[in-house]
Design an enzyme around this catalytic site. Structure first.
Site, short mmCIF file in Angstrom:
data_model
loop_
_atom_site.label_atom_id
_atom_site.label_comp_id
_atom_site.label_asym_id
_atom_site.label_seq_id
_atom_site.Cartn_x
_atom_site.Cartn_y
_atom_site.Cartn_z
N ALA A 85 -13.50 -15.97 -8.01
CA ALA A 85 -12.74 -15.23 -9.03
C ALA A 85 -12.57 -13.78 -8.62
CB ALA A 85 -13.45 -15.31 -10.38
N GLY A 86 -11.33 -13.35 -8.47
CA GLY A 86 -11.04 -11.96 -8.13
C GLY A 86 -10.03 -11.39 -9.10
N SER A 87 -8.75 -11.43 -8.71
CA SER A 87 -7.70 -10.91 -9.59
C SER A 87 -7.65 -11.65 -10.92
CB SER A 87 -6.33 -11.02 -8.89
OG SER A 87 -6.30 -10.22 -7.74
N ILE B 144 -0.14 8.47 15.36
CA ILE B 144 0.01 9.83 15.91
C ILE B 144 -1.11 10.13 16.90
CG2 ILE B 144 -0.15 12.29 15.27
CD1 ILE B 144 1.37 11.45 12.64
N GLU C 147 -9.71 -2.77 -7.76
CA GLU C 147 -9.24 -2.31 -9.06
C GLU C 147 -7.79 -2.70 -9.32
OE1 GLU C 147 -12.19 -2.01 -8.81
OE2 GLU C 147 -12.73 0.07 -8.57
#
Lengths: 92, 384
Positions: B129-131, B340, B366
Site C-alpha cells: 500500500a502506497g498511493s 552541466i 507525500e
C-alpha cells in the site's frame, strides 16, 4: 426569525463554496454530496477548513462525523449547533 | 500588493542559512555515503528549535509562522534532503497529534515533540500500500470495550527515520476486509511486539534512516487513537499529508537552489573551448531554465504558505500545486546540474549526483507527481 435567516444565509455560503466543486450541478440543500461521487479526502478537509474560516468555529474531533458534512443542510445544522454553543458559553 | 518577507523572516532565513552552511552542507555527502544522519546533528536541530518548530512557544516549540517554517525547510533542504526529511515527518506527526489527538495524548506527547525530545515518524506505507492509502492491511482491534486497548498487527515500510523514531503515527484498519475503516494510532517505540528493521540500499535521501516496522500484536491505550474511527484517510492523512507536502515543496525549492548554486559556480569556473561553460549558449539555456523554475517554485510555495497561514480552504490545492511543480523542478534542475558538470557530475567529488538521487525521491513522497496530476485539475483554486 433570526435563526431561520441565519440558516438561510449559511446555506447560501455553503452552496457557493460547494458549487466550486460541483460546477455543472445545481446542488439542493438536502442532497447527499458524498453520493454524488466527487468527494474525496482532500475535499473532506477543505470542507472543514471552509466551515472553520467562514463561520469562525472550531470543528472538533467529535464533529468530524461525515454525516455532519453530507449535505448543505447538514453542514448548516452543524454550524448552527456550534455557534449556538458558543453563544451559550459566552459570558453575559 | 507587496511581495516581500518581513525583517524577522529575512533574519530567520539568514540564521537557517548560516546553520546549514556550517553544520549540514559540508557533511551531507559523507552522511549520504554512511547512510545515516548522525545523532549529534539531531541534537543540534533540537537545540535550535528546528524540530516541532510550528508548535507554539507555550508547548516548547518555536512558534514559527508558515512562511518562516517554509524558509527553514528550504534552507535545510538546500544542504541535505535527508535532514530535511526528518523535519518533514517529525512535524507531520506533531501536526496530527495537535489537531486530532486525544487530550491525554496531546498532553503527553506534544511538549516532547515541540522540544524535539522525542522524534516522530509517519507510518502509512506498507509493502502492498502506497498511493492507495485506503488499502493498508495493518489491523487494529479493540479489546475490553470502548475504553479498552487497541491491538495493532501488520507491517509498515519506507518509514522515514523509523530507525531512530520514538513515536510512530500508524495507519491501520478497524474491521475486516473491504469494510475496514482506516484509523490512526500512536505507537511508542518501546511497545512490546514492535520490531524495527533498517532498510538499506536506498537510491535517494539515503541518510534518512528508513525502516520497516513489524507490529505483532502491539497494544496501545484507547487514548492513542488519533481522530475518529474511519477518519484515517479522509481527515488525518489528508491534513497531515498536506503539511508534509508543504514541507517537501519547500525542501524541493532548496534542492533546486542547491543545484543552481553548484551549476552556476561550475559553469563560471570550468573552461572548455577557451571560455567558461556559461558562455556556451546551450549551457546558458539550462541555467536560465533552472533560475526561472526555482524562482517560480518558490513563489508557489509562498502562495501556499500564505493560504495555509490564513486557513484558506484553497490551501490544499495550492499546496499540491507547489509540491508538484517544486518536485518536478528539482528533478529537472538536478538532472541538468549533472549534465552541466559532465563526468564530474557523475563523481562523488561533487554533490550534484546526490542531488539527482534525492530529487527523484521528492517526486515520489507525500503524493507522487502522478497523484498530483490526477488531483490538481479536480480542485478549485482561490483567486488572488
Amino acid at each position: 426569525m433570526d435563526q431561520t435567516k441565519n440558516q438561510t444565509q449559511s446555506q447560501a455560503k455553503i452552496k457557493e463554496f460547494l458549487s466550486r466543486f460541483f460546477k455543472s450541478h445545481d446542488l439542493k440543500p438536502e442532497e447527499d454530496i458524498f453520493a454524488l461521487g466527487f468527494v474525496n479526502s482532500l475535499l473532506a478537509m477543505q470542507l472543514v477548513a471552509f466551515v472553520e474560516k467562514e463561520f469562525g468555529i472550531h470543528v472538533e474531533d467529535a464533529d468530524l462525523d461525515l454525516d455532519n458534512f453530507r449535505s448543505i443542510q447538514a453542514i448548516s445544522s452543524l454550524v448552527a449547533r456550534k455557534t449556538g454553543t458558543a453563544a451559550e458559553a459566552a459570558p453575559a | 500588493m507587496r511581495l516581500e518577507l518581513t525583517a524577522e523572516q529575512r533574519a530567520a532565513r539568514d540564521e537557517f542559512r548560516a546553520f546549514t552552511a556550517a553544520e549540514i552542507a559540508p557533511h551531507a555527502d559523507r552522511w549520504d555515503r554512511a547512510a545515516a544522519v548522525p545523532r549529534e546533528l539531531v541534537g543540534k536541530l533540537r537545540e535550535r528549535g528546528y524540530l516541532g518548530s510550528l508548535l507554539p512557544a507555550e508547548l516548547g516549540g518555536r512558534g514559527l509562522d508558515m512562511i518562516t517554517y517554509g524558509l527553514l525547510t528550504e534552507e535545510i533542504g538546500r544542504g541535505c534532503s535527508s535532514v530535511r526529511s526528518l523535519l518533514t515527518v517529525h512535524d507531520m506527526v506533531a501536526h496530527a497529534v495537535q489537531r486530532f489527538g486525544d487530550p491525554a495524548a496531546r498532553e503527553r506527547f506534544l511538549p516532547a515533540l515541540a522540544r524535539g525530545a522525542i522524534l516522530g515518524a509517519f507510518a502509512l506505507s506498507e509493502p502492498g500500500a502506497g498511493s492507495d492509502a485506503n488499502s493498508v492491511e495493518t489491523t487494529a482491534v479493540q479489546e475490553g470495550g470502548p475504553e479498552g486497548d487497541w491491538v495493532l498487527t501488520g507491517r509498515k515500510k519506507w518509514t522515514t527515520f523509523g530507525q531512530i523514531a520514538d513515536l510512530y503515527l500508524v495507519f491501520a484498519k478497524v474491521g475486516e476486509g473491504a469494510g475496514g475503516q482506516p484509523t490512526v494510532f500512536l505507537l511508542e517505540r518501546a511497545t512490546p511486539g514492535l520490531t524495527v528493521t533498517p532498510l538499506h540500499g536506498i537510491t535517494g535521501t539515503r541518510a534518512s534512516l528508513l525502516a520497516e516496522l513489524t507490529l505483532d500484536g502491539c497494544r496501545v491505550p484507547a487514548t492513542h487513537r488519533v481522530g475518529r474511527i474511519g477518519s484515517g484517510v479522509t481527515h488525518v492523512a489528508s491534513y497531515t499529508l498536506e503539511q508534509g507536502r508543504y514541507s517537501v515543496a519547500w525542501g524541493a525549492v532548496g534542492l533546486g537552489q542547491a543545484c543552481l548554486d553548484a551549476s552556476l559556480a561550475y559553469a563560471n569556473e570550468r573552461h572548455q573551448f577557451g571560455v567558461p561553460l556559461i558562455r556556451h549558449q546551450l549551457v546558458s539555456a539550462l541555467l536560465a531554465d533552472m533560475i526561472v523554475n526555482v524562482r517560480a517554485a518558490r513563489l508557489l510555495c509562498l502562495r501556499a504558505g500564505w493560504l495555509r497561514a490564513s486557513r484558506d480552504p484553497g490551501a490544499g490545492a495550492e499546496t499540491m500545486a507547489a509540491k508538484y511543480f517544486a518536485a518536478v523542478t528539482a528533478a529537472k534542475a538536478a538532472n541538468d546540474a549533472v549534465q552541466i558538470h559532465g563526468a564530474n557530475g557523475c563523481s562523488e567529488e561533487y554533490p550534484v549526483g546526490r542531488y539527482l538521487r534525492d530529487a527523484k525521491v521528492l517526486e515520489i513522497i507525500e503524493g507522487s507527481t502522478q497523484i498530483q496530476q490526477i488531483s490538481i485539475p479536480r480542485f478549485p483554486f482561490t483567486e488572488l
